[in-house]
Design a protein around this motif. Structure first.
Motif, mmCIF file in Angstrom:
data_model
loop_
_atom_site.group_PDB
_atom_site.id
_atom_site.type_symbol
_atom_site.label_atom_id
_atom_site.label_comp_id
_atom_site.label_asym_id
_atom_site.label_seq_id
_atom_site.Cartn_x
_atom_site.Cartn_y
_atom_site.Cartn_z
ATOM 1 N N GLY A 98 0.903 -1.259 0.050
ATOM 2 C CA GLY A 98 0.003 0.131 0.092
ATOM 3 C C GLY A 98 0.663 1.163 0.099
ATOM 4 O O GLY A 98 0.632 2.356 -0.692
ATOM 5 N N ASP A 101 2.606 1.452 -3.478
ATOM 6 C CA ASP A 101 1.584 2.231 -4.437
ATOM 7 C C ASP A 101 1.152 3.663 -4.265
ATOM 8 O O ASP A 101 1.407 4.366 -5.330
ATOM 9 C CB ASP A 101 0.260 1.349 -4.525
ATOM 10 C CG ASP A 101 -0.728 1.706 -5.802
ATOM 11 O OD1 ASP A 101 -0.060 1.550 -6.772
ATOM 12 O OD2 ASP A 101 -1.757 1.783 -5.520
ATOM 13 N N ARG A 102 1.195 3.901 -3.307
ATOM 14 C CA ARG A 102 0.696 5.431 -2.758
ATOM 15 C C ARG A 102 1.869 6.399 -2.943
ATOM 16 O O ARG A 102 1.774 7.670 -3.514
ATOM 17 C CB ARG A 102 0.260 5.703 -1.346
ATOM 18 C CG ARG A 102 -1.225 5.065 -1.282
ATOM 19 C CD ARG A 102 -1.721 5.635 0.224
ATOM 20 N NE ARG A 102 -0.966 4.792 1.418
ATOM 21 C CZ ARG A 102 -1.371 3.886 1.794
ATOM 22 N NH1 ARG A 102 -2.039 3.034 1.219
ATOM 23 N NH2 ARG A 102 -0.396 3.602 2.907
ATOM 24 N N ASP A 104 5.033 5.564 -4.449
ATOM 25 C CA ASP A 104 5.977 5.038 -5.909
ATOM 26 C C ASP A 104 7.357 4.800 -5.306
ATOM 27 O O ASP A 104 8.310 5.264 -5.935
ATOM 28 C CB ASP A 104 5.889 6.455 -6.658
ATOM 29 C CG ASP A 104 6.292 6.121 -8.053
ATOM 30 O OD1 ASP A 104 6.293 4.545 -8.340
ATOM 31 O OD2 ASP A 104 7.190 6.548 -8.891
ATOM 32 N N GLN A 207 3.483 -0.035 -8.734
ATOM 33 C CA GLN A 207 2.490 -0.346 -9.473
ATOM 34 C C GLN A 207 1.331 -1.204 -8.337
ATOM 35 O O GLN A 207 1.719 -1.679 -7.574
ATOM 36 C CB GLN A 207 3.055 -1.261 -10.766
ATOM 37 C CG GLN A 207 3.233 -2.783 -10.531
ATOM 38 C CD GLN A 207 4.702 -2.926 -9.944
ATOM 39 O OE1 GLN A 207 5.342 -1.877 -9.584
ATOM 40 N NE2 GLN A 207 5.316 -4.003 -10.234
ATOM 41 N N THR A 208 0.301 -1.388 -9.199
ATOM 42 C CA THR A 208 -0.694 -2.316 -8.564
ATOM 43 C C THR A 208 -0.329 -3.651 -8.573
ATOM 44 O O THR A 208 -0.414 -4.135 -9.831
ATOM 45 C CB THR A 208 -2.380 -1.866 -9.046
ATOM 46 O OG1 THR A 208 -2.547 -0.346 -8.789
ATOM 47 C CG2 THR A 208 -3.234 -2.792 -8.090
ATOM 48 N N THR A 210 -0.921 -7.476 -5.998
ATOM 49 C CA THR A 210 -1.444 -8.151 -4.835
ATOM 50 C C THR A 210 -0.431 -8.844 -4.129
ATOM 51 O O THR A 210 0.738 -9.410 -4.887
ATOM 52 C CB THR A 210 -2.562 -8.946 -5.391
ATOM 53 O OG1 THR A 210 -1.989 -10.211 -6.056
ATOM 54 C CG2 THR A 210 -3.726 -8.284 -5.880
#
Length: 237
Positions: A98, A101-102, A104, A207-208, A210
């Motif tokens: 998380g 992603d937020r 970078d 990047q997104t 999982t």
């Protein structure tokens, strides 16, 4: 005790409100200053004329508290090596992804599988294998920062979460160091043993992705390192 403090005392409130107060989070202190966790009950005592006082009972909660703490510890810790377990990894990896992603930022996930570990078990026995695993876990832990996470997945598999790295090169430097320290002989009660380690590295760069996908990438990269001859690292992608 000041009047305003008395008004907030749960034991006195039990008398004034005529309700029973129960708590398992109170702490008493012995004469030597050692804290003692206790369970405490305070019940109002009254007669026809009204409230008279409070009946207080308490019980040393130390044994139960220690048991609860041990259960909590075991839920998050590998019992053999003392390293965090998969549950800790899942929580920290989700949080790290998380943040990546937020903001970078890069993070790295490393999947480690020992080479020739079965030979140690076959030659010296499972107790020696456990001894070796504990030593390898200690060595791996010296190669990372305090902010990183080293996890034993079970058997001879470990995972490392590098929460923030400059790029793949940073993870590769860590991997090279791990290869070096793992290769050193391990002195066991039964004799000396040597193992290697195959390392798969997966990088998340904001990047997104999982947690499951990153785990699969690191796992696949580890098998690439095995196929290439073992005792080396491979970067996914």
């Amino acid at each position: 005790m000041h009047e305003e403090d008395e008004s907030q005392c749960p034991i006195l409130l039990a008398m004034t409100t005529q309700t029973v107060y129960r708590s398992k989070t109170e702490v008493f202190r012995r004469k030597d200053g050692v804290p003692v966790p206790v369970s405490l009950n305070a019940a109002p005592l009254s007669d026809d004329a009204g409230a008279e006082g409070v009946v207080i009972s308490f019980q040393d909660f130390s044994e139960i508290k220690n048991y609860q703490d041990e259960i909590q510890r075991l839920a998050y810790q590998d019992t053999l090596t003392g390293l965090p377990n998969r549950r800790v990894l899942d929580e920290r990896l989700a949080l790290a992804l998380g943040m990546s992603d937020r903001h970078d930022r890069c993070l790295a996930l490393m999947f480690l599988d020992l080479d020739h570990f079965k030979a140690v078990n076959d030659t010296y026995g499972h107790d020696a294998g456990d001894q070796l695993l504990k030593e390898i876990a200690r060595r791996i832990s010296t190669c990372v920062r305090k902010t990183d996470t080293v996890v034993r997945m079970g058997g001879d598999e470990f995972i490392i979460l590098l929460q923030e790295v400059a790029g793949p090169e940073s993870a590769e430097r860590v991997a090279a160091k791990i290869l070096e320290v793992v290769a050193e002989p391990v002195v066991l009660t039964e004799g000396k043993a040597r193992v290697g380690v195959s390392i798969g590295i997966a990088i998340a760069e904001g990047q997104t992705v999982t947690p499951e996908q990153l785990m699969e990438q690191a796992d696949s990269a580890m098998y690439e390192a095995k196929r290439a001859g073992k005792n080396q690292y491979y970067v996914w992608g």
